[in-house]
Design a protein around this motif. Sequence first.
Motif, PDB file in Angstrom:
ATOM      1  N   VAL A  25      35.144 -46.412  35.857  1.00  0.00           N
ATOM      2  CA  VAL A  25      36.499 -45.867  35.937  1.00  0.00           C
ATOM      3  C   VAL A  25      37.516 -46.860  35.384  1.00  0.00           C
ATOM      4  N   GLU A  26      37.249 -48.148  35.546  1.00  0.00           N
ATOM      5  CA  GLU A  26      38.160 -49.176  35.042  1.00  0.00           C
ATOM      6  C   GLU A  26      38.242 -49.191  33.515  1.00  0.00           C
ATOM      7  N   ASP A  27      37.298 -48.553  32.846  1.00  0.00           N
ATOM      8  CA  ASP A  27      37.293 -48.500  31.382  1.00  0.00           C
ATOM      9  C   ASP A  27      38.076 -47.309  30.820  1.00  0.00           C
ATOM     10  N   THR A  28      38.629 -46.487  31.676  1.00  0.00           N
ATOM     11  CA  THR A  28      39.304 -45.267  31.234  1.00  0.00           C
ATOM     12  C   THR A  28      40.343 -45.541  30.153  1.00  0.00           C
ATOM     13  N   ASP A  29      41.241 -46.476  30.389  1.00  0.00           N
ATOM     14  CA  ASP A  29      42.314 -46.743  29.420  1.00  0.00           C
ATOM     15  C   ASP A  29      41.768 -47.266  28.095  1.00  0.00           C
ATOM     16  N   ALA A  30      40.737 -48.092  28.154  1.00  0.00           N
ATOM     17  CA  ALA A  30      40.150 -48.629  26.923  1.00  0.00           C
ATOM     18  C   ALA A  30      39.493 -47.515  26.096  1.00  0.00           C
ATOM     19  N   VAL A  31      38.819 -46.592  26.755  1.00  0.00           N
ATOM     20  CA  VAL A  31      38.188 -45.479  26.035  1.00  0.00           C
ATOM     21  C   VAL A  31      39.259 -44.560  25.449  1.00  0.00           C
ATOM     22  N   ILE A  32      40.300 -44.299  26.213  1.00  0.00           N
ATOM     23  CA  ILE A  32      41.405 -43.484  25.698  1.00  0.00           C
ATOM     24  C   ILE A  32      41.990 -44.142  24.448  1.00  0.00           C
ATOM     25  N   ALA A  33      42.175 -45.446  24.485  1.00  0.00           N
ATOM     26  CA  ALA A  33      42.733 -46.163  23.330  1.00  0.00           C
ATOM     27  C   ALA A  33      41.815 -46.055  22.117  1.00  0.00           C
ATOM     28  N   LEU A  34      40.500 -46.115  22.322  1.00  0.00           N
ATOM     29  CA  LEU A  34      39.563 -45.968  21.199  1.00  0.00           C
ATOM     30  C   LEU A  34      39.639 -44.568  20.593  1.00  0.00           C
ATOM     31  N   LEU A  35      39.798 -43.555  21.427  1.00  0.00           N
ATOM     32  CA  LEU A  35      39.949 -42.194  20.907  1.00  0.00           C
ATOM     33  C   LEU A  35      41.239 -42.072  20.105  1.00  0.00           C
ATOM     34  N   ALA A  36      42.317 -42.633  20.618  1.00  0.00           N
ATOM     35  CA  ALA A  36      43.608 -42.557  19.943  1.00  0.00           C
ATOM     36  C   ALA A  36      43.647 -43.400  18.674  1.00  0.00           C
ATOM     37  N   ASP A  37      42.774 -44.401  18.577  1.00  0.00           N
ATOM     38  CA  ASP A  37      42.701 -45.286  17.406  1.00  0.00           C
ATOM     39  C   ASP A  37      42.086 -44.580  16.200  1.00  0.00           C
ATOM     40  N   ASP A  38      41.570 -43.402  16.408  1.00  0.00           N
ATOM     41  CA  ASP A  38      40.916 -42.624  15.362  1.00  0.00           C
ATOM     42  C   ASP A  38      41.862 -41.522  14.874  1.00  0.00           C
ATOM     43  N   GLY A  78      34.923 -59.776  26.289  1.00  0.00           N
ATOM     44  CA  GLY A  78      35.647 -59.230  27.433  1.00  0.00           C
ATOM     45  C   GLY A  78      36.518 -58.028  27.143  1.00  0.00           C
ATOM     46  N   THR A  79      36.519 -57.535  25.898  1.00  0.00           N
ATOM     47  CA  THR A  79      37.346 -56.390  25.525  1.00  0.00           C
ATOM     48  C   THR A  79      36.456 -55.231  25.094  1.00  0.00           C
ATOM     49  N   VAL A  80      36.752 -54.022  25.579  1.00  0.00           N
ATOM     50  CA  VAL A  80      36.003 -52.834  25.172  1.00  0.00           C
ATOM     51  C   VAL A  80      36.407 -52.481  23.742  1.00  0.00           C
TER      52      VAL A  80
END
Length: 171
Positions: A25-38, A78-80
């Motif tokens: 759950v702590e990775d939610t924002d990082a995954v959202i950012a990867l989706l938005a980076d596309d 340390g960064t997704v």
Amino acid sequence: MLDALPLPHTIDSRAGTALLRRATVEDTDAVIALLADDPISAARGDVASAEDRPAYAQGLLEILSEPSNDLLVVELDGTVVGTLQLTSIPGMARRGARRLLVEAVRVQSSLRSSGIGSALMRWVGDVAAPAVGASMVQLTSDAARTDAHRFYERLGYVGSHRGFKYTVPQD
């Protein structure tokens, strides 16, 4: 989640040694950012808006609660920096063959061509598919992703089918 996956796992790339692990759950924002980076995802609405965060968080929880699904992240220093979703699908075709479906593969745009995506996809075919008993790995890719198509073909994937989607009207 796909309990049979041997995680965490280290993957080597030109950017360094990365850690492939199950998302939390702590990775939610990082995954959202990867989706938005596309750009293609962003054009479909994945723009990392704060009001959409609860929907993404719910989606992640649902993926992780399903025994046939998993969401993985790649962590570098340390960064997704990468993610993908895996779904194990039992089937009747091909004498009851199981397939491993790969969806939403993303690598941070500044790290594309670093070998992270290649190492990740090799792990899917060489390690994850056998671990879940799959005889085939399949994925879909938006028709506009010509660079991604060349990437998958270099890894041995064959463009064998034509996919169709139907968007369900929302009330």
